[in-house]
Motif scaffolding. Structure first.
Motif, PDB file in Angstrom:
ATOM      1  N   GLY A  67       0.827  -1.204   0.000  1.00  0.00           N
ATOM      2  CA  GLY A  67       0.000   0.000   0.000  1.00  0.00           C
ATOM      3  C   GLY A  67       0.857   1.247   0.000  1.00  0.00           C
ATOM      4  N   PRO A  68       0.254   2.386   0.246  1.00  0.00           N
ATOM      5  CA  PRO A  68       1.012   3.648   0.226  1.00  0.00           C
ATOM      6  C   PRO A  68       2.018   3.714   1.370  1.00  0.00           C
ATOM      7  N   LEU A  69       3.005   4.555   1.191  1.00  0.00           N
ATOM      8  CA  LEU A  69       3.980   4.796   2.241  1.00  0.00           C
ATOM      9  C   LEU A  69       4.204   6.287   2.368  1.00  0.00           C
ATOM     10  N   LEU A  70       4.751   6.671   3.500  1.00  0.00           N
ATOM     11  CA  LEU A  70       5.108   8.062   3.762  1.00  0.00           C
ATOM     12  C   LEU A  70       6.611   8.132   3.930  1.00  0.00           C
ATOM     13  N   THR A  71       7.197   9.262   3.582  1.00  0.00           N
ATOM     14  CA  THR A  71       8.613   9.470   3.864  1.00  0.00           C
ATOM     15  C   THR A  71       8.756  10.718   4.725  1.00  0.00           C
ATOM     16  N   PHE A  72       9.636  10.617   5.703  1.00  0.00           N
ATOM     17  CA  PHE A  72       9.917  11.717   6.614  1.00  0.00           C
ATOM     18  C   PHE A  72      11.398  12.044   6.544  1.00  0.00           C
ATOM     19  N   ALA A  73      11.726  13.312   6.707  1.00  0.00           N
ATOM     20  CA  ALA A  73      13.127  13.697   6.849  1.00  0.00           C
ATOM     21  C   ALA A  73      13.637  13.064   8.144  1.00  0.00           C
ATOM     22  N   PHE A  74      14.912  12.677   8.160  1.00  0.00           N
ATOM     23  CA  PHE A  74      15.456  11.958   9.306  1.00  0.00           C
ATOM     24  C   PHE A  74      15.342  12.748  10.610  1.00  0.00           C
ATOM     25  N   GLY A  75      15.662  14.033  10.600  1.00  0.00           N
ATOM     26  CA  GLY A  75      15.644  14.837  11.826  1.00  0.00           C
ATOM     27  C   GLY A  75      14.296  14.854  12.522  1.00  0.00           C
ATOM     28  N   PRO A  76      13.223  15.230  11.815  1.00  0.00           N
ATOM     29  CA  PRO A  76      11.904  15.219  12.460  1.00  0.00           C
ATOM     30  C   PRO A  76      11.463  13.824  12.899  1.00  0.00           C
ATOM     31  N   TRP A  77      11.817  12.788  12.130  1.00  0.00           N
ATOM     32  CA  TRP A  77      11.453  11.424  12.525  1.00  0.00           C
ATOM     33  C   TRP A  77      12.167  11.052  13.823  1.00  0.00           C
ATOM     34  N   ALA A  78      13.462  11.363  13.920  1.00  0.00           N
ATOM     35  CA  ALA A  78      14.223  11.053  15.125  1.00  0.00           C
ATOM     36  C   ALA A  78      13.647  11.792  16.332  1.00  0.00           C
ATOM     37  N   ALA A  79      13.232  13.034  16.159  1.00  0.00           N
ATOM     38  CA  ALA A  79      12.626  13.805  17.252  1.00  0.00           C
ATOM     39  C   ALA A  79      11.303  13.170  17.691  1.00  0.00           C
ATOM     40  N   PHE A  80      10.496  12.735  16.737  1.00  0.00           N
ATOM     41  CA  PHE A  80       9.224  12.071  17.033  1.00  0.00           C
ATOM     42  C   PHE A  80       9.469  10.795  17.847  1.00  0.00           C
ATOM     43  N   VAL A  81      10.398   9.960  17.389  1.00  0.00           N
ATOM     44  CA  VAL A  81      10.694   8.705  18.088  1.00  0.00           C
ATOM     45  C   VAL A  81      11.207   8.987  19.498  1.00  0.00           C
ATOM     46  N   ALA A  82      12.056   9.996  19.663  1.00  0.00           N
ATOM     47  CA  ALA A  82      12.569  10.348  20.987  1.00  0.00           C
ATOM     48  C   ALA A  82      11.439  10.767  21.916  1.00  0.00           C
ATOM     49  N   GLU A  83      10.476  11.530  21.414  1.00  0.00           N
ATOM     50  CA  GLU A  83       9.343  11.955  22.241  1.00  0.00           C
ATOM     51  C   GLU A  83       8.452  10.784  22.616  1.00  0.00           C
ATOM     52  N   VAL A  84       8.274   9.843  21.689  1.00  0.00           N
ATOM     53  CA  VAL A  84       7.493   8.640  22.014  1.00  0.00           C
ATOM     54  C   VAL A  84       8.194   7.849  23.122  1.00  0.00           C
ATOM     55  N   HIS A  85       9.502   7.641  22.974  1.00  0.00           N
ATOM     56  CA  HIS A  85      10.260   6.898  23.989  1.00  0.00           C
ATOM     57  C   HIS A  85      10.233   7.593  25.343  1.00  0.00           C
TER      58      HIS A  85
END
Length: 71
Positions: free
Chosen positions: A49-67
């Motif tokens: 199905g479809p996929l999304l792409t994120f710039a690495f910096g914002p993705w890393a910030a998102f993952v850090a906030e989830v953790h």
């Protein structure tokens, strides 16, 4: 800014699922490694199905906030 890349669903990307995901077909995201500067993300239940792409910096910030339990 990352250079746009074409991400192949079959055979062209090494998709991985979070170690926190179960194997019972629940709601899981997968990310693909090996794409400098971007993080492709897809729904594990719809691998072609479809996929999304994120710039690495914002993705890393998102993952850090989830953790950190901030989201």
């Amino acid at each position: 800014m990352a250079t746009p890349q074409r991400i192949q669903h079959n055979g062209g990307a090494a998709w991985r699922r979070s170690s926190h995901s179960n194997q019972d077909g629940g709601n899981c995201l997968e990310v693909a490694d090996g794409h400098p500067g971007i993080v492709p993300v897809r729904d594990s239940k719809r691998p072609v199905g479809p996929l999304l792409t994120f710039a690495f910096g914002p993705w890393a910030a998102f993952v850090a906030e989830v953790h950190a339990g901030q989201l």
